[in-house]
Design a protein around this motif. Structure first.
Motif, short mmCIF file in Angstrom:
data_model
loop_
_atom_site.label_atom_id
_atom_site.label_comp_id
_atom_site.label_asym_id
_atom_site.label_seq_id
_atom_site.Cartn_x
_atom_site.Cartn_y
_atom_site.Cartn_z
N ALA A 240 9.00 2.25 3.41
CA ALA A 240 7.93 3.21 3.72
C ALA A 240 8.53 4.59 3.96
N GLY A 241 7.98 5.60 3.30
CA GLY A 241 8.45 6.97 3.47
C GLY A 241 9.55 7.39 2.50
N LYS B 141 11.37 8.09 -1.18
CA LYS B 141 10.93 8.66 -2.45
C LYS B 141 11.62 7.97 -3.63
N GLU C 260 3.72 5.78 -5.19
CA GLU C 260 3.30 7.01 -4.52
C GLU C 260 3.48 6.90 -3.02
N SER C 261 3.11 5.76 -2.47
CA SER C 261 3.25 5.60 -1.02
C SER C 261 3.23 4.13 -0.63
N ASN D 208 2.26 2.08 2.93
CA ASN D 208 1.70 2.21 4.27
C ASN D 208 1.96 0.92 5.04
N LYS E 185 0.36 2.19 -2.84
CA LYS E 185 -0.39 2.97 -3.83
C LYS E 185 0.58 3.39 -4.93
#
Length: 758
Positions: free
Chosen positions: A238-239, A241, A261-262, A264, A271
């Motif tokens: 998470a977080g 790139k 994209e992300s 959570n 996502k």
């Protein structure tokens, strides 16, 4: 390292400018009298030398230019030219290119060859000295690794070595362009693994919140999917790139690599940044993925990762780095490009470590690639003919637009789907002989040539080649050997070890003979060892004397010979099929015409020998038979791309002329009824009691004539050792009238001057 390469390049340019003043006079005098046909290249040479045996040049480019000059000032040698290249590794910062100026003449070729007994490597990469690797000492970085491996991971500063071009990760997969690989790492001539999770197997897609847009159905809103993850390890990422998921997100024949994209961690959702062609689902066991390009996941020997901002490569070596060879790929163009040249022989080289293709051929005629090893390549090993650049900015199928390009694959599949008569300018009478192609990113060999609109053959050949492990990056669509055009041939090749297909065919009148195909389609759905689909005018193919075994996966939808979506006019004769784990048939067809399966030996099939499925999803109710609107595939392919009722198609394939004739106006056409299919004079050992299954409709025909089915050894030389030659006095010859001997002993590779064993 980079500075040295630039220095060498500048030196080569200066040398070429000086040659006419300093060298050519000496070359003309010496070669005309002594070595008029030969030039020599050596890593110990000098590009100011005349290229003689005693004074070789150092680069391929200068040797090429010496030949060009010689041809302008001397009569062409009676036996052509030979360039002898001494052993060693030659690094290329740009493609070694031959064009029309470098052609030989009929019977007098220009031969580029390795010195006998010496290994000559043409590399599109840069070698990293072992002493540049240091143990990771940064505490914050070490804390990201699992404790048991943190002390085993090394790092090297690429920027300090002058390496700053790391390429870029891009989306690729089904209906997408094949793109050059980003920087890859090779260790002792093996491709290493970009840091991934899990190390083996896959992550199942969890509950799908939003499947994302579905470009296949015309939804171009570019919406990435949202789904719940099923593995807690996602919380570590998470977080971060530049994490990518690669998998089969909907259909088992359609792979994709998609940027995350992300993630959570609170609601356990992912996502994706981009859509998948068919959207994302989780209903099938093969709806799964692996996570790639994550520093934290270096936990297995061979894994690596590049911090692109810092320019640091992290690596968990499989063995002691001392005396090991570590190379990173750099060159995006083909390592070797033969464009417009004719009568070239390129033999005995190892071509490796490029981000793009290994060897590219376009136009020309009578070129021979022989005895080469092409491996550790980012896209395809040997590629014949142009690729295509997609010009629409989104994933699409029916709305594809693009233009042909050289030296790149791009969206070739999309372009040829929309332009079935595209002449890819592959040239004619080329031969790829006794080459080994493996560890490639996007298929092994692409064979092309000929003109489909006019049914002019290319007469290009791939023969006696070993092709395996050819889906390191693109998992599907790119086969061991892809083929298109007209009148080309694949013979005596061995193709194996892939989740996807061995051979993927387009075009007309190709011959597939004496090949040995095994352990393919191991983990994919709706695929086959040999495939053709969705164009009834792609006719005239002959599959004879091939050995297929241990193909498929009984837990997924697999076939042996797959004549998909009304594929027609194909003959399967004299082949041997053994332990084919096909849920469908050894031969499977969706509404095919004029299919002949004759004189084959089928041993212990998982299910049926033949399955005919009558379904019409490629036909839309209410269409006019000669309309070219959206989705009307067959009308376009049979009356616009070509015309089945005019020469040369009406002359060559008169059986096809009524394919689009209406039976029920506006609702049903002749082509919806499978006709003139014959299963005859085959031996079936084991398998289903009924060798033929006709499903989804009763109007299809596949005749079952004069076949012999048994549970006893029909007379093989040694079935226990998989020698399926029939003895001369085999009982089956008495039981099955008209059955002819099958040349099992001639199937597969053979020994020649390039291949010393098979």
């Amino acid at each position: 390292m980079i500075a040295n390469r630039i220095k060498m390049k500048l030196k080569s340019i200066i040398v070429v400018l000086m040659l006419s003043i300093q060298v050519f006079g000496q070359v003309n005098q010496t070669l005309h009298s002594e070595l008029g046909k030969s030039f020599y290249v050596s890593l110990n040479g000098n590009d100011t030398n005349p290229g003689t045996k005693d004074k070789p040049v150092a680069s391929f480019e200068v040797a090429r230019d010496l030949i060009r000059h010689y041809k302008t000032t001397n009569p062409y040698p009676d036996k052509g030219f030979t360039v002898w290249v001494s052993g060693g590794e030659y690094e290329f910062s740009e493609s070694f290119a031959l064009n029309e100026n470098d052609s030989g003449q009929p019977g007098r070729p220009v031969i580029w060859r390795a010195v006998e007994g010496e290994k000559v490597t043409l590399s599109g990469g840069i070698q990293i000295p072992q002493n540049q690797f240091k143990k990771v000492t940064n505490k914050n970085i070490k804390a990201r690794f699992r404790k048991e491996v943190a002390s085993k991971i090394y790092q090297v500063n690429l920027k300090e070595l002058g390496i700053t071009d790391y390429g870029r990760h891009q989306q690729y997969g089904h209906a997408l362009s094949v793109c050059p690989a980003p920087l890859e790492l090779f260790y002792n001539e093996e491709a290493m693994t970009l840091a991934r999770y899990p190390n083996t197997g896959y992550i199942q897609i969890g509950n799908v919140i939003d499947g994302g847009s579905t470009p296949r159905s015309g939804d171009y809103s570019e919406r990435g999917a949202v789904f719940e993850y099923s593995d807690e390890r996602h919380e570590v990422w998470a977080g971060q790139k530049d994490i990518w998921f690669q998998g089969t997100f909907k259909n088992g024949y359609a792979d994709d690599k998609i940027l995350v994209e992300s993630i959570n961690a609170e609601n356990k959702r992912v996502k994706l940044a981009y859509p998948h062609m068919y959207g994302v689902g989780n209903k099938k066991p093969y709806n799964h993925y692996v996570a790639l390009n994550i520093l934290d996941e270096i936990d297995m020997p061979g894994e690596w990762y590049v911090d692109r901002e810092a320019g640091i490569l992290y690596f968990y070596p499989p063995s002691n780095l001392k005396n090991s060879k570590v190379v990173v790929s750099m060159l995006e163009d083909p390592v070797v490009s033969i464009e417009g040249s004719s009568h070239i022989v390129f033999r005995g080289f190892t071509v490796e470590v490029g981000r793009g293709m290994g060897i590219y051929l376009e136009r020309g005629q009578n070129n021979l690639i022989a005895g080469c090893t092409v491996r550790n390549i980012g896209t395809s090993g040997i590629f014949m003919g142009q690729g295509a650049k997609q010009t629409v900015p989104y994933i699409t199928h029916e709305h594809y637009e693009g233009v042909p390009v050289s030296r790149r694959i791009g969206n070739l599949q999309g372009h040829i789907y929309s332009n079935t008569t595209w002449d890819r300018k592959a040239g004619k009478n080329h031969k790829i002989l006794s080459c080994d192609v493996y560890n490639t990113g996007s298929g092994g060999i692409y064979l092309s040539g000929g003109n489909k609109r006019d049914l002019i053959p290319g007469n290009n050949v791939v023969e006696n080649c070993k092709v395996h492990d050819y889906n390191r990056r693109n998992k599907f669509l790119w086969s061991g050997i892809n083929i298109d055009g007209v009148g080309n041939r694949i013979a005596h090749c061995e193709i194996y070890n892939s989740n996807f297909q061995a051979i993927y065919a387009h075009g007309n009148e190709h011959i597939f003979e004496y090949n040995h195909i095994h352990h393919v389609t191991l983990h994919a759905d709706d695929v086959s060892a040999w495939y053709i689909g969705r164009d009834p005018s792609d006719r005239g193919h002959i599959l004879r004397y091939n050995y297929f075994h241990h193909c498929g996966n009984a837990d997924m939808g697999n076939n042996g010979i797959y004549c998909d979506d009304s594929s027609s006019g194909i003959t399967v004769i004299g082949n041997v099929f053994y332990k084919m784990n096909t849920v469908g048939g050894i031969l499977y067809t969706n509404t095919g015409w004029d299919l002949t399966m004759k004189n084959n030996i089928i041993i212990e099939p998982h299910s049926y020998s033949v399955v005919l499925s009558q379904h019409y999803y490629t036909w839309y109710k209410g269409r006019a038979p000669i309309a070219f609107g959206k989705g009307k595939v067959f009308e376009k392919r049979l009356f616009k791309d070509i015309n089945i009722q005019e020469p040369p198609y009406s002359d060559r394939y008169p059986q096809l002329s009524n394919f689009m004739n209406e039976i029920i106006p506006g609702e049903k056409w002749e082509g919806m009824n499978a006709r003139r299919n014959v299963f005859s004079t085959n031996i079936i050992f084991g398998g289903s009691k009924n060798p033929i299954k006709i499903s989804k409709g009763e109007s299809g025909i596949f005749e079952n004539i004069n076949n012999y089915q048994t549970t006893k050894d029909p007379g093989f030389v040694n079935m226990a050792e998989e020698n399926f030659m029939l003895k001369e006095d085999a009982e089956v010859y008495k039981k099955l009238k008209g059955f002819k001997p099958v040349p099992f002993d001639k199937m597969g590779l053979y020994r020649d001057e390039f291949r010393k064993d098979n």
